[in-house]
Design an enzyme around this catalytic site. Structure first.
Site, short mmCIF file in Angstrom:
data_model
loop_
_atom_site.label_atom_id
_atom_site.label_comp_id
_atom_site.label_asym_id
_atom_site.label_seq_id
_atom_site.Cartn_x
_atom_site.Cartn_y
_atom_site.Cartn_z
N ASP A 23 -9.50 -5.14 6.20
CA ASP A 23 -10.09 -5.84 5.06
C ASP A 23 -11.29 -6.68 5.48
O ASP A 23 -12.29 -6.76 4.75
CB ASP A 23 -9.04 -6.72 4.39
CG ASP A 23 -8.17 -5.95 3.41
OD1 ASP A 23 -8.46 -6.01 2.21
OD2 ASP A 23 -7.23 -5.28 3.86
N GLU A 46 -7.49 -12.18 6.12
CA GLU A 46 -8.31 -10.97 5.96
C GLU A 46 -9.47 -11.14 4.99
O GLU A 46 -10.06 -10.16 4.54
CB GLU A 46 -7.41 -9.81 5.51
CG GLU A 46 -6.51 -10.12 4.33
CD GLU A 46 -5.49 -9.02 4.06
OE1 GLU A 46 -5.62 -7.92 4.63
OE2 GLU A 46 -4.56 -9.27 3.27
N HIS A 95 0.80 -1.22 0.00
CA HIS A 95 0.00 0.00 0.00
C HIS A 95 0.84 1.28 0.00
O HIS A 95 0.32 2.35 0.33
CB HIS A 95 -0.93 0.01 1.22
CG HIS A 95 -2.03 -1.00 1.14
ND1 HIS A 95 -3.00 -0.97 0.16
CD2 HIS A 95 -2.32 -2.07 1.92
CE1 HIS A 95 -3.85 -1.97 0.34
NE2 HIS A 95 -3.45 -2.67 1.40
#
Length: 266
Positions: free
Chosen positions: A177, A151, A47
């Site tokens: 998530d 997740e 990310h």
């Protein structure tokens, strides 16, 4: 410098460990965190804007500051996992491990014995050729920490089988998530809490550690009773934002107070 195998052993012993995500592609925040006593940093390739050269520099900074350098890879391909391990990562954090097949593939890419990791002792991980072939193999298999991120709701259906995969060291509960996937209002919602408890319980049965991300140290108290032992608190960006926001708020208060005092004097 922390010995390469130290983090894996401490993690597997479920020693309380403090870490933080690193989102800024620079070595400086890692050095600061390490010098402050953080046990590990997670370089977030998934990310944040990291390339291999930047990751390499950041892993060097982690070693210099005495913190374990874990890389959250953008994708769990053998080439990507090999690259960060050759560059000296203490371990990998792998997103979206939702099946036994994926868990086995990750382990295979990260382990020499019993796996299929591509061999080279010429990078940093092999002391630039300083370790012989089998010394390097032994050192890496002993020190590399493989952490699966749980997740996805479908992972919960087979969580007992995933946690049992040999070679997986531990698990990170991706509450963010999971919240989105479950349509929960926040990571603290009951359905996310239930998922966290299910993952932690399954991991405890096989004697493996669990890590979660929290917003503050105070929040760790919520998860310690579940057996969670490793905590990622915020990120370098989060810490900077929090500190900067306080400075900005304090300055606005001083400015307002000063303007009011000046007005009253007139």
């Amino acid at each position: 410098m922390v010995p390469p195998a130290a983090f894996r052993h401490r993690f597997n012993d479920r020693e309380p460990l403090l870490g933080s995500f690193v989102k800024t592609p620079t070595s400086h925040s890692i050095e600061i965190l390490g010098l402050l006593g953080f046990d590990f940093v997670v370089i977030d390739e998934e990310h944040a804007p990291f390339d291999r050269v930047t990751i390499d520099h950041c892993l060097l900074a982690a070693r210099a500051a005495g913190a374990a350098g874990i890389v959250r890879v953008a994708e769990p391909t053998p080439a990507k996992l090999l690259a960060v391990l050759d560059d000296g990562a203490s371990g990998v954090l792998v997103p979206h491990v939702s099946s036994v097949a994926k868990a086995n593939a990750i382990v295979s890419a990260c382990r020499y014995r019993g796996g299929a990791r591509g061999f080279s002792n010429s990078p940093r991980a092999g002391d630039y050729g300083g370790l012989s072939m089998w010394d390097h193999v032994a050192a890496q298999d002993d020190s590399v920490t493989v952490i699966a991120m749980i997740e996805d709701p479908k992972a919960l259906d087979v969580i007992d089988d995933i946690v049992a995969v040999e070679g997986l060291d531990g698990f990170f509960v991706g509450r963010g998530d999971l919240s989105v996937a479950l349509g929960a209002p926040s990571p603290d919602a009951p359905q996310v809490r239930a998922a966290t408890e299910k993952i932690a319980s399954a991991a405890a049965i096989v004697g493996k550690p669990v890590c979660v991300m929290v917003g503050s140290v105070a929040e760790t108290a919520t998860f310690r009773p579940l057996g969670v032992s490793a905590f990622i608190v915020s990120s370098d960006q989060g810490f900077m934002r929090q500190a900067a926001a306080k400075v900005a708020a304090d300055f606005r208060e001083i400015k307002t107070t000063g303007a009011k005092a000046t007005h009253e004097q007139k």
